[in-house]
Design an enzyme around this catalytic site. Sequence first.
Site, short mmCIF file in Angstrom:
data_model
loop_
_atom_site.label_atom_id
_atom_site.label_comp_id
_atom_site.label_asym_id
_atom_site.label_seq_id
_atom_site.Cartn_x
_atom_site.Cartn_y
_atom_site.Cartn_z
N PHE A 148 0.61 -1.39 0.03
CA PHE A 148 -0.05 -0.01 0.14
C PHE A 148 0.79 1.40 -0.07
CE2 PHE A 148 -2.20 -3.02 2.82
CZ PHE A 148 -3.42 -3.49 1.83
N THR B 323 -7.74 -7.48 0.87
CA THR B 323 -7.73 -7.01 2.16
C THR B 323 -6.53 -5.97 2.56
OG1 THR B 323 -6.03 -8.63 3.49
CG2 THR B 323 -8.37 -9.27 2.97
N CYS B 324 -6.76 -5.23 3.70
CA CYS B 324 -6.10 -4.20 4.14
C CYS B 324 -4.77 -4.67 4.81
CB CYS B 324 -6.98 -3.27 5.15
SG CYS B 324 -8.02 -2.32 4.23
N ASP B 325 -4.44 -6.11 4.71
CA ASP B 325 -3.48 -6.63 5.44
C ASP B 325 -2.12 -6.84 4.72
OD1 ASP B 325 -1.70 -8.34 6.83
OD2 ASP B 325 -3.51 -9.29 7.93
N ASN B 366 -11.97 -8.75 6.96
CA ASN B 366 -12.19 -7.31 6.12
C ASN B 366 -13.65 -7.35 5.69
OD1 ASN B 366 -9.30 -5.67 4.63
ND2 ASN B 366 -9.30 -7.08 6.41
#
Lengths: 376, 376
Positions: A148, B323-325, B366
């Site tokens: 990210f 996902t944000c992982d 998520n």
Amino acid sequence: MTLKIAQFLSEKQPATPCLVVDVDNVEEHYHSMQAALPSARIYYAVKANPARPVLDRLVFLGACFDAASWEEVDLCLSAGARPENISFGNTVKKASAIKAAYEAGIRLFVFDCIEELEKLARFAPGARVYCRLLVNNHGAEWPLSRKFGTTTESARELLLHARKLGLDPYGVSFHVGSQQICADAYEAAIVQVGTLLADLAADGLRLRMVNLGGGFPIRYRDDVPSIAHFGQVIQRAMKTNFGEALPEILVEPGRFIVGAAGVVCSEVVLASRRGYVDGPRWIYLDIGRFGGLAETEGESIRYALRTERDGEETERVALAGPTCDGADILYEKSYYALPVTLEAGDRVQILGTGAYVSTYCSTRFNGFAPLSEHYI
Amino acid sequence: MTLKIAQFLSEKQPATPCLVVDVDNVEEHYHSMQAALPSARIYYAVKANPARPVLDRLVFLGACFDAASWEEVDLCLSAGARPENISFGNTVKKASAIKAAYEAGIRLFVFDCIEELEKLARFAPGARVYCRLLVNNHGAEWPLSRKFGTTTESARELLLHARKLGLDPYGVSFHVGSQQICADAYEAAIVQVGTLLADLAADGLRLRMVNLGGGFPIRYRDDVPSIAHFGQVIQRAMKTNFGEALPEILVEPGRFIVGAAGVVCSEVVLASRRGYVDGPRWIYLDIGRFGGLAETEGESIRYALRTERDGEETERVALAGPTCDGADILYEKSYYALPVTLEAGDRVQILGTGAYVSTYCSTRFNGFAPLSEHYI
């Protein structure tokens, strides 16, 4: 472990494995975060624990929410959160998810590249958008890698471009990595953000918001700096970099709010030396990496354990989960010692498991049902 | 990808992400395994994919089943498997699970330590038991670590002790590691077993069974030796070590039976360079490590991918989940190249995903729902 959880476990003796979360403790952590950063708006990272009783309490307290998916946005709305208090905080969103969120009234979205920005311009016209920067994750026990965020140079171009696309370039965000124990990591990131905002101001674009992300640590086996310390370092850094023209501050804590509020109650399935003279005794619990304790991957998060035999003589152990998977080992390299008399049928409490446990749990690996949950 | 799956995907355009399994292909692999090892009884490793259509077909074919939990035993019984065709193959079992299985008629159990053996003597009196040895996992792409198995010395003592406890010491097992590409690994383990069985015969105990475990590989991106080759190496090794007094042979394939029969159909959520001049383009799919592709941990299992743009110019990519992982990265170090024109909304097929995907999937990390499944 809170007194309420200890009483619940003692009185109810719930079937294992299960997660017990003290919702009052969630509230306490919300208040202590607010006290440490009084000028910040708290966007709870729903992914840490999306259980309805947690969301209900946070809605009651006036919290805002950081959602990772349309499904999480919808969960927050169902719990009574107002759309203007929800941020769609995943840089990777399906067009259909952006559309659904926009139609539900969500007006705050993150991005980190031109392709996502163009999706937002198309499916969330006029929305407030913020750009995620890639910052150093050194010091984090669960770092967030190169997946990210973008460079400050690219962020500058993208935010200027956002305006041309009819979006409202609102701010920037970063994430210093989860379970980040160095407050300096926030300070370094704020310096990076300060330069970017100054450059953009010179371009005629004044950003109004800085999103500091989450990452605030909780105590597992080792002490961590207090949230008050993080608050001081962050506020000093904001003052130094922005003077009196402070932008709005957002934070996205997940682990900090709910982690310490939860305890996993598990049972020893087998305790054995397995015929080896050397090496540790192996303790197999009825929960492992695929039952929710995914953050033990690489032994990253080292939970504190409690047994009913604490105080007795201990010996070094390796800890593993109940599945036939060789990767389902919790701790083998980290030093863990448990009572020598621990045996099958004994209960073991795993502390600090309120965050990032219930949701990682597999649907049915090896036939085991998902972790049951109790919110008290 | 089988023709049947290709047609299904083309005609139905199912919502993504989803897993499509061709049950006829499962049958084909069952037959080819039986042909390669005609003297072996096949105990399908249910954990690889416990979906009812897979179990139904294997029951119809007369297969036996290797269950990792009471829940999996129960699944097999529900699908019509006879109790005498089920092995409770997890060395780590709750007393309550042993008891339930025994009451349901299961009479074949594994163990690897004295504590488990004593549990079996108490809750499964008179049952046939076999001891799992720890053998070398070199060559396996998903090795099984030190979590299971014991030494030959310890196994010898335990099997002799089993008799004293009123159990029926039936055989030994080992596991050379999953996706094991070296047939020699089975040969080396058989030599180890041969010595143990000879020693036990000298002690007056004749074991009747050798369980070779699973681990037989399938083709992902790279060719692997054929199952016929594994059959030849194993049969030669058995002959060399046991002569005409061949023990009964069991195998526990999971991946080999069902892996190649499945395809995950996913969608590109985002494709971007993310502002970096160097480095790969990032492709984010709507399925990642927590949506079922858990075996990409450490980039261990490298799936083959198909897109509708195959044949066009390609470039190096990094692949990640939705996902944000930050840990939700499929491939960053392994070399993957995909069409330069690939963009959000395109479909990507992930081949060889019939095994160890649907069950690893998280309940809702998520906010994403578990992978939907189609058995055709």
